[in-house]
Design an enzyme around this catalytic site. Structure first.
Site, mmCIF file in Angstrom:
data_model
loop_
_atom_site.group_PDB
_atom_site.id
_atom_site.type_symbol
_atom_site.label_atom_id
_atom_site.label_comp_id
_atom_site.label_asym_id
_atom_site.label_seq_id
_atom_site.Cartn_x
_atom_site.Cartn_y
_atom_site.Cartn_z
ATOM 1 N N GLU A 303 11.231 0.022 -0.451
ATOM 2 C CA GLU A 303 11.208 0.968 -1.404
ATOM 3 C C GLU A 303 12.191 0.987 -2.328
ATOM 4 O OE1 GLU A 303 8.192 1.968 -0.895
ATOM 5 O OE2 GLU A 303 7.794 1.418 0.939
ATOM 6 N N TYR A 390 0.737 -8.010 -2.228
ATOM 7 C CA TYR A 390 2.116 -7.880 -1.698
ATOM 8 C C TYR A 390 2.255 -9.473 -1.390
ATOM 9 C CZ TYR A 390 1.845 -3.008 -0.631
ATOM 10 O OH TYR A 390 1.646 -1.675 -0.699
#
Length: 608
Positions: A303, A390
């Protein structure tokens, strides 16, 4: 009018919103949201203007200067896009701002929790807007191509507090008339209400709009980081994430200055549907990342990496989602390598490699969604959310790094970030920038195959490390009945076990699964990655002994990463498992966020 984004009613000819001033009233008794939004456009406009909405009742649209009404209509809802809010702005006086009032009791972004659901003496509410759910909170151009600044007044019960992915300005009593036309003073200034005020000066895509309301306390863990959570979790969370400042500094050395001032963390209730959400200034996290050994820091690293790739530079549409997540996965592993070492980063890559292969198999009947840039017209991003952007995105960038060398790629990455920061770009822009700054790269790597091709390109690479190879060897020996010895796993933490379980053959015998659990108690692991990986394996082999533990887990957690495999394993294993999955969902549905509800319902429908 040319569409700007396959997931938005915004068009390329009308000005986009640049600022939103929100006034929001949260009614916990009715689980509803009432509010107004003052939208400022990038240029004065007359004629038709389209905004995105979903499950919103629009009460009024007016010119904020003259208070004259603006004609509007709502289209019938599209299952993916929601309803188009069509406004007719006056031709004689172009408008640069519009004031809308609205309400909703069925927002797909907003989840109200009762005290029992929040495991607290108090209720709780939080938002999750990615990918296209901001439109269910307020009318907006809900596309990452539209970057907005905003201010917000949140009127909440005075027994609770609010946090937001924005700068907190003040907590104060409500002021008469500030609720506007849709929120009379009798409601806005009622006894037992308080107002929290926030400002977001940096322009962000709407999916990063986020707030939470509940019994929330905090601990300072660094010069620019606080951990916010419930009183029963906050100290444990502070210990888990104590190394955050070291990661921020590592990120700055790799990718340039941190441009968001604060990097605070909010640990939400167990129903939060993701591991983490990169909301700028305040990351939202599931409590399942708190493992007691600082391993949850890898989620924080991911994050944090979004602060440069995803938040600072954003994919222009969801078809370019890999620009957010592939870059961030690469950046996360670079940060982990600095802070936790090369072996830990290699394990992370190994888990990702297994996930990539598993996801390609998941989409074997629709390989379009194994492309880095798929066609998503008419497709709900939540329905095809996967590890492709991803892990295939990571592999693409790692392939470029291997070709040009890390020092060259590091310089390229810094230039890329500084060139496009606070912008939203598409894949074509990235490829053009890559070719301009790394001359000849298109002759060395088949860029078109990587971006437009399906599956895993032949020059993708499985990671290599001593620990990773040892775990794979032990996993291959298990199918021959050889269980890892206790001295071989003595130093393992959750990541090693996760990788081991990921590499076990799908043809494990039920007795082998039972024996493995009898020795190492994996079904009771505090690490949710390990627990769920084992339960998925055991149920898939037909071990009914683990139905009860699967039920307990599914009634405790709302993270989609765990709901998907457990509900899928139950629904596929037998008729009894299918019936159990339906019963568990019926009893747990209200504890799941609306996005997670949709995912589980899709799984159960597929295996009906």
């Amino acid at each position: 009018m040319a569409p700007l984004d396959p997931h938005s009613y915004a068009d390329g000819e009308s000005p986009l919103t640049t600022h939103v001033a929100l006034t929001l009233y949260l009614d916990f008794a009715t689980c509803s949201l009432h509010g107004s939004a003052l939208l400022t456009l990038s240029a004065p406009h007359s004629g038709p203007l389209s905004l995105d909405t979903r499950s919103l009742t629009i009460h009024s649209a007016i010119d904020p200067t003259s208070l004259s009404p603006i004609p509007f209509s709502l289209s019938p809802p599209d299952p993916v896009l929601g309803s188009r809010l069509s406004l007719s702005l006056p031709s004689e006086t172009p408008l640069s701002s519009i004031l809308l009032s609205f309400s909703t009791s069925s927002s797909s972004a907003l989840h109200f929790l009762s005290p029992s659901q929040a495991a607290s003496p108090f209720p709780y509410a939080y938002t999750q807007c990615q990918s296209i759910h901001a439109r269910s909170l307020f009318p907006c151009h809900d596309t990452p191509a539209a970057r907005i600044q905003f201010s917000a007044l949140l009127n909440i019960p005075s027994s609770l507090s609010a946090v937001m992915a924005a700068r907190h300005h003040t907590r104060r009593d409500p002021i008469p008339s500030e609720g506007g036309l849709s929120l009379p003073d009798s409601l806005w200034c009622a006894p037992g209400r308080i107002v929290e005020q926030f400002f977001m000066e940096q322009p962000i895509p709407p999916y990063l709009f986020a707030f939470a309301v509940g019994h929330i306390v905090y601990r300072d863990i660094g010069p620019r980081t606080r951990v916010y959570a419930g009183p029963d979790v906050v100290d444990e969370a502070a210990r888990e994430f104590a190394g955050t400042e070291e990661m921020i500094r590592a990120g700055e050395k790799l990718f340039g200055p941190y441009d968001w001032e604060r990097f605070d963390l909010l640990v939400l209730p167990m129903s939060f549907p993701y591991g983490g959400m990169e909301n700028p200034r305040m990351v939202f996290l599931t409590p399942t990342v708190i493992k007691g050994d600082a391993a949850g820091a890898q989620v924080v690293a991911h994050e944090l990496a979004h602060s440069w790739t995803g938040n600072l530079i954003t994919n222009k549409t969801n078809e370019d989602f890999w620009l957010n997540e592939g870059f961030t996965t690469y950046a996360e592993r670079r940060i982990v390598e600095v802070v936790q070492g090369e072996e830990r980063a290699a394990l992370n890559m190994g888990i990702g490699w297994r996930g990539l292969n598993r996801t390609v198999e998941r989409f074997r009947d629709n390989m379009e969604f194994t492309k880095l840039k798929p066609c998503m017209q008419g497709v709900d991003p939540d329905d095809v959310y996967s590890e492709i952007p991803y892990e295939k995105g990571f592999q693409f960038l790692w392939r470029i790094e291997r070709q040009v060398g890390r020092p060259v790629f590091d310089e390229f990455t810094k230039k890329y970030i500084s060139t496009f920061k606070f912008q939203s770009i598409d894949t074509e822009t990235f490829i053009d920038f890559l070719k301009a700054n790394v001359p000849g790269i298109e002759t060395q790597i088949d860029l078109r195959l990587w971006v437009e091709g399906t599956g895993i390109p032949p020059d993708a690479m499985e990671p290599v490390s001593a620990v990773y190879n040892k775990i794979k060897t032990l996993a291959s020996e298990f199918k021959n009945g050889q269980m890892p010895a206790e001295d071989e796993v003595a130093q393992w933490n959750g990541q090693e076990w996760e990788l081991y379980l990921e590499n076990l053959s799908a043809n494990v015998d039920p007795s082998q699964a039972l024996a493995l659990d009898a020795r190492y108690r994996l079904s009771e692991s505090r690490d949710w990655e390990v627990k769920v990986a084992f339960l998925e394996l055991a149920i898939s082999t037909g071990c009914k002994e683990y139905y009860a533990e699967a039920e307990r887990s599914l009634k405790q957690v709302g993270r989609m990463k765990y709901l998907r495999p457990l509900y899928t394993a139950l629904a596929k294993c037998s008729e009894e498992g299918k019936m159990l999955a339906r019963r568990i969902y019926a009893e747990s549905r209200n504890c799941y966020h609306p996005i997670a509800q949709g995912v589980v319902e899709s799984i159960l429908s597929k295996h009906a």
